[in-house]
Design a protein around this motif. Sequence first.
Motif, PDB file in Angstrom:
ATOM      1  N   GLY A  94      28.979  40.561 -29.081  1.00 50.33           N
ATOM      2  CA  GLY A  94      27.924  39.569 -29.189  1.00 50.33           C
ATOM      3  C   GLY A  94      27.025  39.722 -27.978  1.00 50.33           C
ATOM      4  O   GLY A  94      27.366  40.407 -27.015  1.00 50.33           O
ATOM      5  N   LEU A  95      25.884  39.086 -27.993  1.00 46.53           N
ATOM      6  CA  LEU A  95      24.921  39.237 -26.906  1.00 46.53           C
ATOM      7  C   LEU A  95      24.294  37.889 -26.623  1.00 46.53           C
ATOM      8  O   LEU A  95      23.910  37.169 -27.538  1.00 46.53           O
ATOM      9  N   ILE A  96      24.170  37.528 -25.338  1.00 46.56           N
ATOM     10  CA  ILE A  96      23.304  36.421 -24.965  1.00 46.56           C
ATOM     11  C   ILE A  96      22.186  37.010 -24.125  1.00 46.56           C
ATOM     12  O   ILE A  96      22.401  37.899 -23.295  1.00 46.56           O
ATOM     13  N   ASN A  97      20.979  36.545 -24.385  1.00 39.37           N
ATOM     14  CA  ASN A  97      19.809  37.125 -23.743  1.00 39.37           C
ATOM     15  C   ASN A  97      18.859  36.002 -23.365  1.00 39.37           C
ATOM     16  O   ASN A  97      18.351  35.298 -24.224  1.00 39.37           O
ATOM     17  N   ASN A  98      18.626  35.839 -22.067  1.00 33.98           N
ATOM     18  CA  ASN A  98      17.707  34.835 -21.554  1.00 33.98           C
ATOM     19  C   ASN A  98      16.388  35.532 -21.263  1.00 33.98           C
ATOM     20  O   ASN A  98      16.243  36.196 -20.246  1.00 33.98           O
ATOM     21  N   GLN A  99      15.434  35.379 -22.146  1.00 36.21           N
ATOM     22  CA  GLN A  99      14.139  36.024 -21.944  1.00 36.21           C
ATOM     23  C   GLN A  99      13.151  35.122 -21.231  1.00 36.21           C
ATOM     24  O   GLN A  99      11.994  35.471 -21.072  1.00 36.21           O
TER      25      GLN A  99
ATOM     26  N   ASN B 236      28.286  40.510 -24.352  1.00 33.31           N
ATOM     27  CA  ASN B 236      27.360  41.162 -23.431  1.00 33.31           C
ATOM     28  C   ASN B 236      26.365  40.127 -22.944  1.00 33.31           C
ATOM     29  O   ASN B 236      25.692  39.488 -23.741  1.00 33.31           O
ATOM     30  N   VAL B 237      26.258  39.986 -21.626  1.00 34.70           N
ATOM     31  CA  VAL B 237      25.287  39.087 -21.027  1.00 34.70           C
ATOM     32  C   VAL B 237      24.120  39.958 -20.588  1.00 34.70           C
ATOM     33  O   VAL B 237      24.234  40.705 -19.623  1.00 34.70           O
ATOM     34  N   GLU B 238      23.033  39.893 -21.344  1.00 30.50           N
ATOM     35  CA  GLU B 238      21.892  40.771 -21.106  1.00 30.50           C
ATOM     36  C   GLU B 238      21.331  40.523 -19.714  1.00 30.50           C
ATOM     37  O   GLU B 238      21.134  39.384 -19.313  1.00 30.50           O
TER      38      GLU B 238
ATOM     39  N   ASP C  62      30.967  40.777 -20.299  1.00 30.29           N
ATOM     40  CA  ASP C  62      30.282  41.902 -19.657  1.00 30.29           C
ATOM     41  C   ASP C  62      28.910  41.479 -19.173  1.00 30.29           C
ATOM     42  O   ASP C  62      27.938  41.490 -19.905  1.00 30.29           O
ATOM     43  N   GLY C  63      28.837  41.104 -17.901  1.00 27.29           N
ATOM     44  CA  GLY C  63      27.575  40.729 -17.274  1.00 27.29           C
ATOM     45  C   GLY C  63      26.852  41.903 -16.664  1.00 27.29           C
ATOM     46  O   GLY C  63      25.885  41.723 -15.928  1.00 27.29           O
ATOM     47  N   LEU C  64      27.318  43.119 -16.922  1.00 23.12           N
ATOM     48  CA  LEU C  64      26.637  44.318 -16.423  1.00 23.12           C
ATOM     49  C   LEU C  64      25.783  44.964 -17.506  1.00 23.12           C
ATOM     50  O   LEU C  64      25.131  45.972 -17.259  1.00 23.12           O
ATOM     51  N   ASN C  65      25.768  44.367 -18.696  1.00 23.15           N
ATOM     52  CA  ASN C  65      24.964  44.908 -19.787  1.00 23.15           C
ATOM     53  C   ASN C  65      23.490  44.810 -19.407  1.00 23.15           C
ATOM     54  O   ASN C  65      22.968  43.740 -19.213  1.00 23.15           O
ATOM     55  N   GLY C  66      22.819  45.907 -19.267  1.00 24.74           N
ATOM     56  CA  GLY C  66      21.426  45.901 -18.848  1.00 24.74           C
ATOM     57  C   GLY C  66      21.287  45.959 -17.344  1.00 24.74           C
ATOM     58  O   GLY C  66      20.207  46.115 -16.818  1.00 24.74           O
TER      59      GLY C  66
ATOM     60  N   PRO D 150      38.570  42.259 -18.906  1.00 24.72           N
ATOM     61  CA  PRO D 150      37.686  42.329 -17.746  1.00 24.72           C
ATOM     62  C   PRO D 150      36.590  41.274 -17.764  1.00 24.72           C
ATOM     63  O   PRO D 150      36.150  40.825 -18.817  1.00 24.72           O
ATOM     64  N   MET D 151      36.164  40.905 -16.564  1.00 27.28           N
ATOM     65  CA  MET D 151      34.978  40.093 -16.371  1.00 27.28           C
ATOM     66  C   MET D 151      34.119  40.837 -15.373  1.00 27.28           C
ATOM     67  O   MET D 151      34.526  41.047 -14.233  1.00 27.28           O
TER      68      MET D 151
END
Length: 181
Positions: free
Chosen positions: A52-57, A78-80, A102-106, A129-130
Amino acid sequence: FGGLTIGDMTSNVVTTTSDFTVSGDMVVGGSTNSGESFTATSGVVTFTGAPGLINNQTGTAVNFTLNSVTVPTGDHLNVEGGASEQYYINGDLTVAGTGVFDGLNGGTSKIWFGGAAEQTISLGSAATPMFVYDMTLNNANGIKLTSTNTNIAEDQFDVANILRLQNGDIDLNGNNIITFD
């Protein structure tokens, strides 16, 4: 919800106090960033799906605020991370079993823990992992690390760039490993 998008419209604000599950992507904002926001003032947001993905634009942390977050076993969140993408978690973060946060996505996500009461980061098995790029603690009552293992395993909790203790401390709770890259 399958996926959840809070679109690019002036003052498009969503606030919730309920538990709910997102099984797809969750996106806040868009190209013009006109005051849209998502705030969960209570309840648990559970992210399912692989990944899944969260994305704060919107570019600011206050526009994407979660109370408590759960990533179930076997799921991957995935934390964009763009240069200005930030996320506030004001409750607990639970990554269960073999889940992944995964806060390293992007590459450059910024996670802020800013609750009023002591917060908990709970990790499942050694394979849980975190990862975060930047992490800021702004909670006078701090954060406690817990795990279903005796100890959090090496590379299970990984801060790639900056760990900022703005207010409060991290209770390792008998664990002895936080990895800084």
